[in-house]
Design an enzyme around this catalytic site. Sequence first.
Site, mmCIF file in Angstrom:
data_model
loop_
_atom_site.group_PDB
_atom_site.id
_atom_site.type_symbol
_atom_site.label_atom_id
_atom_site.label_comp_id
_atom_site.label_asym_id
_atom_site.label_seq_id
_atom_site.Cartn_x
_atom_site.Cartn_y
_atom_site.Cartn_z
ATOM 1 N N GLY A 176 0.422 -5.034 0.600
ATOM 2 C CA GLY A 176 -0.725 -5.048 -0.310
ATOM 3 C C GLY A 176 -0.373 -5.666 -1.664
ATOM 4 O O GLY A 176 -1.259 -6.160 -2.375
ATOM 5 N N ALA A 190 0.875 -1.180 0.000
ATOM 6 C CA ALA A 190 0.000 0.000 0.000
ATOM 7 C C ALA A 190 0.906 1.221 0.000
ATOM 8 O O ALA A 190 2.049 1.157 0.459
ATOM 9 C CB ALA A 190 -0.860 -0.008 1.253
ATOM 10 N N GLU A 247 -0.727 -9.262 -1.071
ATOM 11 C CA GLU A 247 -2.172 -9.524 -0.971
ATOM 12 C C GLU A 247 -2.835 -9.490 -2.347
ATOM 13 O O GLU A 247 -3.770 -10.250 -2.612
ATOM 14 C CB GLU A 247 -2.821 -8.507 -0.026
ATOM 15 C CG GLU A 247 -2.386 -8.746 1.416
ATOM 16 C CD GLU A 247 -2.817 -7.637 2.358
ATOM 17 O OE1 GLU A 247 -2.576 -6.456 2.034
ATOM 18 O OE2 GLU A 247 -3.397 -7.941 3.407
ATOM 19 N N GLU A 281 3.855 -5.323 7.173
ATOM 20 C CA GLU A 281 3.021 -4.333 7.868
ATOM 21 C C GLU A 281 3.395 -4.187 9.343
ATOM 22 O O GLU A 281 3.342 -3.088 9.903
ATOM 23 C CB GLU A 281 1.538 -4.712 7.763
ATOM 24 C CG GLU A 281 0.933 -4.579 6.377
ATOM 25 C CD GLU A 281 1.090 -5.823 5.503
ATOM 26 O OE1 GLU A 281 1.895 -6.728 5.850
ATOM 27 O OE2 GLU A 281 0.398 -5.888 4.468
HETATM 28 N N1 COA Z 1 4.562 3.150 -0.210
HETATM 29 C C1 COA Z 1 5.001 4.342 -0.635
HETATM 30 N N2 COA Z 1 6.191 4.533 -1.233
HETATM 31 C C2 COA Z 1 6.982 3.449 -1.374
HETATM 32 C C3 COA Z 1 6.601 2.175 -0.927
HETATM 33 C C4 COA Z 1 5.327 2.061 -0.323
HETATM 34 N N3 COA Z 1 4.849 0.883 0.096
HETATM 35 N N4 COA Z 1 7.599 1.304 -1.207
HETATM 36 C C5 COA Z 1 8.554 2.017 -1.803
HETATM 37 N N5 COA Z 1 8.208 3.318 -1.896
HETATM 38 C C6 COA Z 1 8.961 4.413 -2.489
HETATM 39 C C7 COA Z 1 10.102 4.885 -1.591
HETATM 40 O O1 COA Z 1 9.610 5.758 -0.589
HETATM 41 C C8 COA Z 1 10.987 5.539 -2.602
HETATM 42 O O2 COA Z 1 10.446 6.801 -2.921
HETATM 43 P P1 COA Z 1 11.403 8.117 -3.034
HETATM 44 O O3 COA Z 1 12.409 7.763 -4.108
HETATM 45 O O4 COA Z 1 10.462 9.205 -3.433
HETATM 46 O O5 COA Z 1 12.027 8.281 -1.691
HETATM 47 C C9 COA Z 1 10.841 4.669 -3.831
HETATM 48 O O6 COA Z 1 9.618 3.975 -3.665
HETATM 49 C C10 COA Z 1 11.943 3.638 -3.990
HETATM 50 O O7 COA Z 1 12.001 2.857 -2.790
HETATM 51 P P2 COA Z 1 13.337 2.704 -1.894
HETATM 52 O O8 COA Z 1 12.902 2.438 -0.487
HETATM 53 O O9 COA Z 1 14.253 3.848 -2.113
HETATM 54 O O10 COA Z 1 13.950 1.378 -2.543
HETATM 55 P P3 COA Z 1 14.916 0.335 -1.828
HETATM 56 O O11 COA Z 1 15.432 -0.530 -2.910
HETATM 57 O O12 COA Z 1 15.919 1.025 -0.968
HETATM 58 O O13 COA Z 1 13.973 -0.522 -0.861
HETATM 59 C C11 COA Z 1 11.982 -1.746 -0.291
HETATM 60 C C12 COA Z 1 12.951 -1.307 -1.416
HETATM 61 C C13 COA Z 1 10.814 -2.481 -0.947
HETATM 62 C C14 COA Z 1 12.706 -2.686 0.689
HETATM 63 C C15 COA Z 1 11.478 -0.492 0.467
HETATM 64 O O14 COA Z 1 11.016 0.456 -0.485
HETATM 65 C C16 COA Z 1 10.348 -0.767 1.424
HETATM 66 O O15 COA Z 1 10.573 -1.302 2.517
HETATM 67 N N6 COA Z 1 9.092 -0.386 1.047
HETATM 68 C C17 COA Z 1 7.950 -0.509 1.902
HETATM 69 C C18 COA Z 1 7.460 -1.940 1.943
HETATM 70 C C19 COA Z 1 6.288 -2.060 2.900
HETATM 71 O O16 COA Z 1 6.396 -1.881 4.100
HETATM 72 N N7 COA Z 1 5.103 -2.402 2.348
HETATM 73 C C20 COA Z 1 3.901 -2.623 3.123
HETATM 74 C C21 COA Z 1 3.120 -1.385 3.235
HETATM 75 S S1 COA Z 1 1.665 -1.607 4.218
#
Ligand code: COA
Length: 260
Positions: A111, A67, A114, A134
């Site tokens: 999500g 999400a 999911e 989450e």
């Molecule tokens: N929601 C909003 N933005 C997200 C996102 C999410 N779920 N997942 C990634 N992004 C965004 C980051 O904020 C970043 O944006 P920015 O460049 O404007 O700062 C961009 O996508 C790239 O992600 P980044 O975190 O820089 O990549 P990474 O390779 O370092 O890490 C992940 C990848 C997937 C490990 C990391 O993005 C992450 O942990 N995302 C969230 C996953 C999560 O908790 N999902 C469940 C949500 S309920």
Amino acid sequence: MASYETLLLERRDRVALITINRPAKLNALNIQTRTEGAAALDELRDDDSVRVVVITGAGEKAFVAGADIAEFEGRTSITQRDVMAARSLFTAVDTFPKPVIAMVNGFCLGGGCELALSCDLRIASENAKFGQPEINLGIIPGGGGTQRLTRLVGEGKAMELILTGDMIDAQTAYRLGLVNAVVPAADLEAKTMEMAGRIAEKSPVALRLAKEAVKTAARSSLDEGLRREIDLFALCFSSEDKDEGVRAFLEKRKPEFKGR
Ligand code: COA
């Protein structure tokens, strides 16, 4: 054909490909993406030329990284409840009357996992990563993760993924039964489209009833499910496709299913 801002929709023969298209945010699902996803499925539901739908994420890095966390900030529980109770993309996929395949090309988290779980089949690239992170945000899965993941992989493994928030790689997901196949990234699209194309040759009527019957298994007692299966099996006998399938077998030729 409607146009969408957060996703791409293509038709390739009898297969439609929906690409969630927010690669700069790793295809995170915001409200607009969910609404457009459900609208695209509405469009494809009524399109008889489409027999199978494939869902994927744009870019090399992610299927869907969850999400859109930015939308959570400052949101009250009442607003969040309204957002989730409004038409859900997960339910739209789950109840879609044609097979839906998740083509998982990278991060498949929260999500995103999911969404993949709502699909009927999941094909993953070797670099895909799965998880329900989450818990790290102080919340729990809310798009069906606690229910669909548990039904698919069992309570012990679902509990582990949901309580630790850890990510697992594609091979581990395959061993758990979370994905149907793992292929090299370079082959992902060809392999998924090949499978989608093979399914698209079957009777759309039988596909629809088969999907409904299988989904009944996790939602009913065995006795209810077996009764439902007989009803759905019998319903196949009202279709022209059943006559065509049986006749083609007896005439030793390939059937031409019309979806009637
Ligand atoms: N929601 C909003 N933005 C997200 C996102 C999410 N779920 N997942 C990634 N992004 C965004 C980051 O904020 C970043 O944006 P920015 O460049 O404007 O700062 C961009 O996508 C790239 O992600 P980044 O975190 O820089 O990549 P990474 O390779 O370092 O890490 C992940 C990848 C997937 C490990 C990391 O993005 C992450 O942990 N995302 C969230 C996953 C999560 O908790 N999902 C469940 C949500 S309920």
